[in-house]
Each structure stands twice: as structure tokens, then as C-alpha cells.
Design a protein around this motif. Structure first.
Motif, mmCIF file in Angstrom:
data_model
loop_
_atom_site.group_PDB
_atom_site.id
_atom_site.type_symbol
_atom_site.label_atom_id
_atom_site.label_comp_id
_atom_site.label_asym_id
_atom_site.label_seq_id
_atom_site.Cartn_x
_atom_site.Cartn_y
_atom_site.Cartn_z
ATOM 1 N N ARG A 78 0.821 -1.207 0.000
ATOM 2 C CA ARG A 78 0.000 0.000 0.000
ATOM 3 C C ARG A 78 0.857 1.260 0.000
ATOM 4 O O ARG A 78 0.525 2.261 -0.638
ATOM 5 N N ALA A 79 1.971 1.218 0.720
ATOM 6 C CA ALA A 79 2.856 2.381 0.770
ATOM 7 C C ALA A 79 3.371 2.748 -0.616
ATOM 8 O O ALA A 79 3.548 3.925 -0.943
ATOM 9 N N ILE A 80 3.581 1.760 -1.432
ATOM 10 C CA ILE A 80 4.131 1.991 -2.775
ATOM 11 C C ILE A 80 3.038 2.313 -3.789
ATOM 12 O O ILE A 80 3.237 3.147 -4.687
ATOM 13 N N HIS A 81 1.862 1.733 -3.644
ATOM 14 C CA HIS A 81 0.854 1.846 -4.705
ATOM 15 C C HIS A 81 -0.296 2.814 -4.427
ATOM 16 O O HIS A 81 -0.790 3.459 -5.369
ATOM 17 N N VAL A 82 -0.761 2.915 -3.159
ATOM 18 C CA VAL A 82 -1.888 3.811 -2.886
ATOM 19 C C VAL A 82 -1.424 5.258 -3.018
ATOM 20 O O VAL A 82 -0.450 5.676 -2.406
ATOM 21 N N GLY A 83 -2.138 6.013 -3.841
ATOM 22 C CA GLY A 83 -1.752 7.388 -4.137
ATOM 23 C C GLY A 83 -0.850 7.515 -5.336
ATOM 24 O O GLY A 83 -0.626 8.625 -5.832
ATOM 25 N N SER A 84 -0.316 6.392 -5.803
ATOM 26 C CA SER A 84 0.602 6.405 -6.956
ATOM 27 C C SER A 84 0.079 5.568 -8.118
ATOM 28 O O SER A 84 0.855 5.088 -8.947
ATOM 29 N N GLU A 85 -1.242 5.365 -8.172
ATOM 30 C CA GLU A 85 -1.814 4.527 -9.225
ATOM 31 C C GLU A 85 -1.573 5.162 -10.610
ATOM 32 O O GLU A 85 -1.981 6.313 -10.846
ATOM 33 N N PRO A 86 -0.928 4.456 -11.531
ATOM 34 C CA PRO A 86 -0.639 5.019 -12.856
ATOM 35 C C PRO A 86 -1.881 5.479 -13.610
ATOM 36 O O PRO A 86 -1.830 6.467 -14.338
ATOM 37 N N HIS A 87 -3.021 4.778 -13.418
ATOM 38 C CA HIS A 87 -4.208 5.147 -14.187
ATOM 39 C C HIS A 87 -4.781 6.500 -13.760
ATOM 40 O O HIS A 87 -5.604 7.086 -14.479
ATOM 41 N N SER A 105 -2.813 9.074 -13.333
ATOM 42 C CA SER A 105 -1.868 10.055 -13.866
ATOM 43 C C SER A 105 -2.097 10.257 -15.361
ATOM 44 O O SER A 105 -2.325 9.300 -16.098
ATOM 45 N N ALA A 106 -2.022 11.509 -15.815
ATOM 46 C CA ALA A 106 -2.204 11.802 -17.234
ATOM 47 C C ALA A 106 -1.139 11.109 -18.076
ATOM 48 O O ALA A 106 -1.383 10.712 -19.218
ATOM 49 N N SER A 107 0.053 10.938 -17.499
ATOM 50 C CA SER A 107 1.151 10.303 -18.226
ATOM 51 C C SER A 107 1.265 8.819 -17.928
ATOM 52 O O SER A 107 2.117 8.133 -18.490
ATOM 53 N N ARG A 108 0.435 8.321 -17.007
ATOM 54 C CA ARG A 108 0.497 6.951 -16.514
ATOM 55 C C ARG A 108 1.852 6.656 -15.866
ATOM 56 O O ARG A 108 2.372 5.543 -15.908
ATOM 57 N N GLY A 109 2.420 7.680 -15.217
ATOM 58 C CA GLY A 109 3.671 7.489 -14.495
ATOM 59 C C GLY A 109 3.461 6.695 -13.220
ATOM 60 O O GLY A 109 2.397 6.737 -12.610
ATOM 61 N N VAL A 110 4.490 5.982 -12.803
ATOM 62 C CA VAL A 110 4.388 5.164 -11.597
ATOM 63 C C VAL A 110 4.631 6.005 -10.341
ATOM 64 O O VAL A 110 4.426 5.525 -9.221
ATOM 65 N N THR A 111 5.075 7.235 -10.520
ATOM 66 C CA THR A 111 5.236 8.183 -9.423
ATOM 67 C C THR A 111 4.285 9.343 -9.650
ATOM 68 O O THR A 111 4.196 9.852 -10.769
ATOM 69 N N PRO A 112 3.559 9.794 -8.628
ATOM 70 C CA PRO A 112 2.636 10.914 -8.816
ATOM 71 C C PRO A 112 3.366 12.148 -9.343
ATOM 72 O O PRO A 112 4.511 12.422 -8.966
ATOM 73 N N ALA A 113 2.696 12.876 -10.192
ATOM 74 C CA ALA A 113 3.299 14.084 -10.741
ATOM 75 C C ALA A 113 3.396 15.164 -9.668
ATOM 76 O O ALA A 113 2.565 15.246 -8.767
ATOM 77 N N LEU A 114 4.435 15.974 -9.772
ATOM 78 C CA LEU A 114 4.585 17.130 -8.886
ATOM 79 C C LEU A 114 3.827 18.282 -9.527
ATOM 80 O O LEU A 114 4.287 18.905 -10.474
#
Length: 494
Positions: free
Chosen positions: A20-29, A31-40
């Protein structure tokens, strides 16, 4: 009011902590770019295609990067699942995460006190509380809002020092029940009709005492008063107070959450929909929000929280054992404070009860990991329970009354200034090891009589044990301890 995306409680509740620490809040879908890290997202305002029909309108009110952090925190504290249950029971709609990110831990304290206590209310607080919390309650909220605070011992006090030893024919179970009742009596005796909040931190700062969260929660529920737990020292990895009955959890994300001494932040978590709504209003109205960049840094750090806290805890136990097993017999150290330390034959009853309490407070994921590493409640030497250790260095003063009255920190200062790997600095929870003198640093603003009562004297040293190679840390401590204590000249008593 902005509308928030629904928090995906059900998809994350069955996953492990690190997942959960890695994935919750960082879901690629998301993100507009489907990045694995949330955009700043640095934007301060957002275009509205239609008036009022927008997810974000102004960054103080809500920001995509901050929202990702708040979803992550809510999941890791176990608040998202509890909130979903409460919303369903009350027939309310999900308006966003059960966590709020603030600009600092002090801002989180202020928000909770303002939101729950208001004006002319009363707080029952644990006596051994962080100096900044005590300062806010007694020197800010008291002056600006008429708030009063009663500080109460909520720990298992030594029966040897209080004269409340076992009674004739009393079994261990009966004695434990009596000791629990003594805590209940002390807390309930401090509650008045104006009491709006019970506040505790566990372990406490800097004495590392534990308070029984479940017991306090039962008092709070009985009296209809919210219980707030400051979870800074344990972090959400080691302890999840909401799952133990707390109403609200606060913390300084500057510490273990951030973990790299490069960001200031705080957070508030609750599964109570009414309180959450009030806190969100105050977060927006007060404006003490973290920058998007700070949120992005905290998201990054939370992904490795489990790994870091495990190593902090293993190193912390090793340091506590060294101080107890080598420092005390060698005449370098008077006593050691560490919740998981097993002192063996020298262990007092209260120390045993605190160790049992520490084990019971461990979150399911932390307990599972430490058990896999071979630790248990009664492991020889103890079990890992965080990276915070405090101890009283040995000085020439043997008389307790003289020690409490002394303002001389010669021995402790020699020790602190002689360290090479431990930096002499305030704060805690970073990957690097830190050491400080609470009496003159973090708790200098606490009333001297209160400091003396708690044991925060000229000999007390607080360590934040980092994740360096532990043998190097032990060598640094031993070298500086021996140099500081051996160079001390006996003091002439009056």
C-alpha cells in the motif's frame, strides 16, 4: 468546495503495508502520463470548464500531489477502511481521504486543538509530552482561546517508588487490574465538564514511557470525549492507534515519515466523518498546508518507511542493550529507557508491564516481521520497538535530590560534543543518528519543576538511532561515554 475523487478503500484494504505504501496514491491510471510516481503539480489555480464543476480550484484548498499523499497516509494508518465503514453506517457520501497533510507537526497539533477544544475548553494530557505540544497548550491556546490543560501520569508507575506494592493475597492478575484502575482513576479525576479532549503520545518524548491506548480509549468512549494520540515516535509502521480505539492520530511527518531530514510536515488522521469535515474546513481556512514539493518528497519517503523503521528499530534495540548491558555495569550510564528492552533479572514490574504494552501496541505487520526475525515478547535482551533511546549518563552526583536541582550539564555535554557519528542536533527519525540534551534543547521551554518531576535533568540524553552500521554506532557511543565520564572530577557537596 471542491469535489474529491473517491478513495479506493476496498481495493487496498487486503494488501500488505509496504504494498500500500508503494501503490496507494501512486496509481498510474490516475496520472495523465500513466507514471508510476505521482506528478509534482505546482499549479496554484486550475481552469474551470464550467463554474463549480471542477475537481481542483485553488491549491490551498486541494492539490493533486497533496491529495495523493493524504490517500497514502489514510491507507497506512488504517483509517480509510474505518472511514468507509462509518460513512456507510451514517448514510454519508465519501468526500475524500481520512488524512490531512499539514505544514508541520505543530500545525497538526494546533488544528486538532482548535477543531475539538475550541474556546475555554479543557484538555487532559499525558504529563510527559513533547515540549512543543506543552508550549502550544500552555502558552498559545491558553492565552488566545482560554484553553486549560491538566497534565496526568498515564503510565505504569514503579510500585517501588510510589509505595503501592502488592497487597496481601493479591494475584498478579489482580494487581494488574488494580494498576489499570489507578490510571483510569487519575485520568477520570482530571476530567471536568469542560473537558473536550484527551491527548497522549506513546512512546513519550523524551522518557519513552508508554500509555495504554486501549485503556484510554475505553475512558474516552465512556465519557464521550475524543482521544488523540501523537504517533510521531512509533510512526504508522509500528503502531496504528486508530485500530486500538483512538479517535484522532497526529504526527510530525518531518520525522520517520520523511526520514531524510529534508522536509517539514505534519498530518492528522481520523475516521470520524464529522471531525474530518471540521478538520478539512480548518485546513483550508487556516491555510497551514505543505507545498506540493514537500508532499512529493513525503510520498517518496513513505514508500520505504517499512524498510527504514525496521532497521531503525533493530539498531535502536542494539544501542539500548549496549547501554544497559555494558554502560550500566561499567558505571557509564545510570539507566536506559527503551520500550522493547528486556532487562532480565533487574527488570521492575512497571518495566515488565511497559514491555508487554509495547508488544501489544505493535501493528500486525510489524509484529509479523519481527516474529519472522526470531523476536518475541520475552526474547533475551528484548525486541525492536523504534529507533528512539534515552538514558541518564553517570555523573558525580549520587544524591537524587541534588541531581534534580542541578543545572550543571558538564558530563552530558562532554559526551554529546565528543560524538563523531551521532550529530548533536534536535529532531529525530532521519536515516542519520542524532543526539541531544532535552533539558537545554527540545524541552528547554518546559517549566523546570515539571522537567524535574519527569526526570528530564542534566544527565538525560536522547538518541535518535539511525540506520548506519550498528557496530560503528556502538563504538562511537562507547568511546565518547568513557571519555566523558572518566574526565569528570568529583563534585564537592554542600
Amino acid at each position: 468546495m471542491t469535489s474529491e475523487p473517491k478513495t479506493c478503500h476496498s481495493t487496498s484494504s487486503s494488501l500488505g503495508f509496504s504494498t500500500r505504501a508503494i501503490h496507494v496514491g501512486s496509481e498510474p491510471h490516475l496520472s495523465a502520463s500513466r507514471g508510476v510516481t505521482p506528478a509534482l503539480d505546482l499549479s496554484t489555480t486550475y481552469s474551470q470548464g464550467k463554474i463549480g464543476a471542477t475537481q481542483f480550484e485553488y491549491s490551498r484548498s486541494s492539490n493533486p500531489t497533496r491529495l495523493a499523499l493524504e490517500r497514502q497516509l489514510a491507507s497506512l494508518e488504517g483509517a480509510d477502511v474505518l472511514l468507509e465503514k462509518n460513512l456507510k453506517e451514517q448514510g454519508l457520501e465519501d468526500e475524500g481521504p481520512a488524512a490531512l497533510a499539514l505544514s508541520s507537526g505543530s500545525a497538526s497539533t494546533a488544528l486538532v486543538v482548535q477543531g475539538i477544544v475550541g474556546s475555554n475548553g479543557h484538555i487532559v494530557s499525558v504529563a510527559d509530552v513533547y515540549g512543543g505540544t506543552s508550549r502550544f497548550m500552555t502558552k498559545v491556546a491558553s492565552i488566545l482561546s482560554g484553553v486549560t490543560t491538566t497534565f496526568v501520569d498515564m503510565s505504569y508507575r514503579d510500585s517501588e517508588s510510589t509505595g503501592k506494592g502488592p497487597r496481601g493475597g493479591e494475584t498478579d492478575q489482580e494487581r494488574s487490574a488494580r494498576e489499570d484502575q489507578e490510571i483510569v482513576d487519575r485520568v477520570e479525576a482530571s476530567i471536568t465538564p469542560e473537558t473536550k479532549l484527551i491527548w497522549a503520545e506513546t512512546p513519550t518524548n523524551p522518557m519513552l514511557s508508554l500509555v495504554p491506548i486501549r485503556l484510554l480509549a475505553s475512558i474516552a468512549q465512556k465519557k464521550g470525549i475524543p482521544l488523540c494520540i501523537d504517533n510521531t515516535f512509533s510512526s504508522t509502521y509500528l503502531t496504528q492507534p486508530l485500530l486500538l480505539g483512538a479517535t484522532v492520530v497526529v504526527g510530525s511527518s518531518t520525522k520517520y515519515i520523511g526520514g531524510h531530514s529534508d522536509v517539514i510536515g505534519g498530518y492528522v488522521v481520523t475516521s470520524d466523518p464529522a471531525l474530518l469535515s471540521k478538520f478539512r474546513f480548518l485546513q483550508n481556512a487556516g491555510g497551514a498546508v505543505p507545498s506540493p514539493h514537500d508532499c512529493w518528497l513525503l510520498i517518496r519517503s513513505l514508500k520505504t518507511l517499512a524498510l527504514r523503521v525496521r532497521q531503525h528499530s533493530i539498531n535502536g534495540l542494539a544501542v539500548a542493550r549496549f547501554l544497559h548491558e555494558v554502560g550500566v555495569p561499567s558505571g557509564l550510564v545510570r539507566d536506559v529507557n527503551y520500550p522493547g528492552l528486556n532487562r532480565g533479572a533487574s527488570e521492575t514490574r512497571s518495566q515488565r508491564r511497559e514491555r508487554e504494552l509495547a508488544w501489544s501496541h505493535l501493528s500486525p505487520h510489524a509484529k509479523k516481521y519481527f516474529e519472522q526475525q526470531g523476536f518475541s515478547l520475552d526474547s533475551g535482551g528484548g525486541f525492536p520497538m523504534g529507533g528512539m533511546v534515552s538514558f541518564h549518563i553517570k555523573s558525580p552526583i549520587d544524591d537524587k535530590n541534588q541531581l534534580q536541582a542541578s543545572e550543571s550539564t558538564d558530563t552530558s555535554e562532554r559526551f554529546l560534543e565528543g560524538l563523531e557519528l551521532f550529530a548533536l542536533a534536535e529532531s529525530l527519525g532521519g536515516v542519520e543518528s542524532l543526539a541531544e540534551l532535552p533539558m537545554k534543547m527540545t524541552h528547554a521551554g518546559v517549566d523546570p519543576s515539571q522537567r524535574s518531576l519527569l526526570g528530564i535533568d542534566a544527565e538525560l540524553v536522547r538518541l535518535s538511532v539511525g540506520i548506519e552500521d550498528v557496530d560503528d554506532l556502538l563504538a562511537d557511543l562507547e568511546r565518547s561515554l568513557r571519555a566523558a565520564v572518566s574526565s569528570t572530577s568529583p563534585r564537592v557537596r554542600n
